[in-house]
Design a protein around this motif. Structure first.
Motif, PDB file in Angstrom:
ATOM      1  N   ILE A   1       0.871  -1.178   0.000  1.00  0.00           N
ATOM      2  CA  ILE A   1       0.000   0.000   0.000  1.00  0.00           C
ATOM      3  C   ILE A   1       0.905   1.225   0.000  1.00  0.00           C
ATOM      4  N   ILE A   2       0.704   2.097  -0.974  1.00  0.00           N
ATOM      5  CA  ILE A   2       1.534   3.303  -1.075  1.00  0.00           C
ATOM      6  C   ILE A   2       0.634   4.538  -1.203  1.00  0.00           C
ATOM      7  N   VAL A   3       1.251   5.685  -0.934  1.00  0.00           N
ATOM      8  CA  VAL A   3       0.619   6.981  -1.184  1.00  0.00           C
ATOM      9  C   VAL A   3       1.650   7.881  -1.843  1.00  0.00           C
ATOM     10  N   ARG A   4       1.168   8.873  -2.566  1.00  0.00           N
ATOM     11  CA  ARG A   4       2.078   9.906  -3.051  1.00  0.00           C
ATOM     12  C   ARG A   4       2.547  10.685  -1.834  1.00  0.00           C
ATOM     13  N   HIS A   5       3.818  11.055  -1.823  1.00  0.00           N
ATOM     14  CA  HIS A   5       4.384  11.749  -0.669  1.00  0.00           C
ATOM     15  C   HIS A   5       3.530  12.969  -0.317  1.00  0.00           C
ATOM     16  N   THR A   6       3.160  13.079   0.926  1.00  0.00           N
ATOM     17  CA  THR A   6       2.333  14.108   1.583  1.00  0.00           C
ATOM     18  C   THR A   6       0.832  13.943   1.329  1.00  0.00           C
ATOM     19  N   GLU A   7       0.412  12.885   0.628  1.00  0.00           N
ATOM     20  CA  GLU A   7      -1.017  12.636   0.453  1.00  0.00           C
ATOM     21  C   GLU A   7      -1.479  11.711   1.578  1.00  0.00           C
ATOM     22  N   HIS A   8      -2.631  11.969   2.151  1.00  0.00           N
ATOM     23  CA  HIS A   8      -3.134  11.158   3.259  1.00  0.00           C
ATOM     24  C   HIS A   8      -3.778   9.886   2.711  1.00  0.00           C
ATOM     25  N   PRO A   9      -3.469   8.709   3.301  1.00  0.00           N
ATOM     26  CA  PRO A   9      -4.014   7.449   2.785  1.00  0.00           C
ATOM     27  C   PRO A   9      -5.539   7.354   2.813  1.00  0.00           C
ATOM     28  N   THR A  10      -6.191   8.091   3.680  1.00  0.00           N
ATOM     29  CA  THR A  10      -7.651   8.082   3.696  1.00  0.00           C
ATOM     30  C   THR A  10      -8.191   8.760   2.442  1.00  0.00           C
ATOM     31  N   TYR A  11      -7.469   9.752   1.956  1.00  0.00           N
ATOM     32  CA  TYR A  11      -7.875  10.504   0.768  1.00  0.00           C
ATOM     33  C   TYR A  11      -7.627   9.692  -0.500  1.00  0.00           C
ATOM     34  N   ARG A  12      -6.387   9.178  -0.664  1.00  0.00           N
ATOM     35  CA  ARG A  12      -6.052   8.369  -1.825  1.00  0.00           C
ATOM     36  C   ARG A  12      -4.848   7.498  -1.488  1.00  0.00           C
ATOM     37  N   ARG A  13      -4.954   6.228  -1.816  1.00  0.00           N
ATOM     38  CA  ARG A  13      -3.847   5.297  -1.638  1.00  0.00           C
ATOM     39  C   ARG A  13      -3.904   4.316  -2.797  1.00  0.00           C
ATOM     40  N   ALA A  14      -2.825   3.628  -3.041  1.00  0.00           N
ATOM     41  CA  ALA A  14      -2.793   2.603  -4.089  1.00  0.00           C
ATOM     42  C   ALA A  14      -2.452   1.275  -3.437  1.00  0.00           C
ATOM     43  N   ILE A  15      -3.198   0.265  -3.804  1.00  0.00           N
ATOM     44  CA  ILE A  15      -3.061  -1.070  -3.223  1.00  0.00           C
ATOM     45  C   ILE A  15      -2.626  -2.025  -4.336  1.00  0.00           C
ATOM     46  N   ARG A  16      -1.569  -2.799  -4.045  1.00  0.00           N
ATOM     47  CA  ARG A  16      -1.064  -3.751  -5.032  1.00  0.00           C
ATOM     48  C   ARG A  16      -2.125  -4.808  -5.315  1.00  0.00           C
ATOM     49  N   ALA A  17      -2.305  -5.103  -6.596  1.00  0.00           N
ATOM     50  CA  ALA A  17      -3.246  -6.133  -7.041  1.00  0.00           C
ATOM     51  C   ALA A  17      -2.543  -6.956  -8.117  1.00  0.00           C
ATOM     52  N   ASP A  18      -3.101  -8.087  -8.453  1.00  0.00           N
ATOM     53  CA  ASP A  18      -2.526  -8.892  -9.537  1.00  0.00           C
ATOM     54  C   ASP A  18      -2.525  -8.070 -10.821  1.00  0.00           C
ATOM     55  N   GLY A  19      -1.342  -7.838 -11.377  1.00  0.00           N
ATOM     56  CA  GLY A  19      -1.237  -7.127 -12.646  1.00  0.00           C
ATOM     57  C   GLY A  19      -1.193  -5.615 -12.555  1.00  0.00           C
ATOM     58  N   GLY A  20      -1.122  -5.026 -11.371  1.00  0.00           N
ATOM     59  CA  GLY A  20      -1.058  -3.569 -11.261  1.00  0.00           C
ATOM     60  C   GLY A  20      -1.418  -3.074  -9.876  1.00  0.00           C
ATOM     61  N   TRP A  21      -1.923  -1.856  -9.818  1.00  0.00           N
ATOM     62  CA  TRP A  21      -2.288  -1.196  -8.567  1.00  0.00           C
ATOM     63  C   TRP A  21      -3.691  -0.618  -8.710  1.00  0.00           C
ATOM     64  N   ARG A  22      -4.459  -0.651  -7.621  1.00  0.00           N
ATOM     65  CA  ARG A  22      -5.807  -0.066  -7.589  1.00  0.00           C
ATOM     66  C   ARG A  22      -5.803   1.105  -6.619  1.00  0.00           C
ATOM     67  N   GLU A  23      -6.353   2.230  -7.061  1.00  0.00           N
ATOM     68  CA  GLU A  23      -6.473   3.378  -6.167  1.00  0.00           C
ATOM     69  C   GLU A  23      -7.756   3.252  -5.360  1.00  0.00           C
ATOM     70  N   ARG A  24      -7.628   3.593  -4.089  1.00  0.00           N
ATOM     71  CA  ARG A  24      -8.756   3.592  -3.161  1.00  0.00           C
ATOM     72  C   ARG A  24      -8.664   4.834  -2.288  1.00  0.00           C
ATOM     73  N   GLY A  25      -9.761   5.173  -1.643  1.00  0.00           N
ATOM     74  CA  GLY A  25      -9.801   6.319  -0.749  1.00  0.00           C
ATOM     75  C   GLY A  25     -11.015   7.170  -1.028  1.00  0.00           C
ATOM     76  N   CYS A  26     -11.286   8.122  -0.156  1.00  0.00           N
ATOM     77  CA  CYS A  26     -12.509   8.913  -0.269  1.00  0.00           C
ATOM     78  C   CYS A  26     -12.547   9.759  -1.542  1.00  0.00           C
TER      79      CYS A  26
END
Length: 90
Positions: free
Chosen positions: A33-58
């Motif tokens: 699970i990663i975030v862009r530096h200084t972005e809050h994970p509740t707002y937007r985060r990326a979660i590793r999935a098979d074949g790429g990353w999925r963005e999640r957050g409010c």
């Protein structure tokens, strides 16, 4: 004072933690699970999935966001700027 992108995030990488430039660096195998530096994970985060990353957050949930995002694009914001990404700590 750090320079800011049009999206509001800082342009500078962190000084006190590991970070990656997705267009240049490969993710560690244990990075899930990663975030862009200084972005809050509740707002937007990326979660590793098979074949790429999925963005999640409010800011993305329920907006009909595209499916998987390749690692090489995960640091880019809506303004087209690449930001360093860091491991999310929730």
């Amino acid at each position: 004072m750090a320079d800011k992108c049009d999206c509001g995030l800082t342009l500078d990488p962190p000084l006190d933690q590991d970070y990656w430039w997705p267009s240049l660096d490969q993710p560690d195998d244990n990075l899930h699970i990663i975030v862009r530096h200084t972005e809050h994970p509740t707002y937007r985060r990326a979660i590793r999935a098979d074949g790429g990353w999925r963005e999640r957050g409010c800011s993305v949930d329920g907006t009909g966001t595209p499916g998987l995002i390749p690692w090489e694009r995960i640091g880019f914001c809506w303004a087209g700027t690449e930001h360093p990404v860091v491991a999310a700590h929730q």
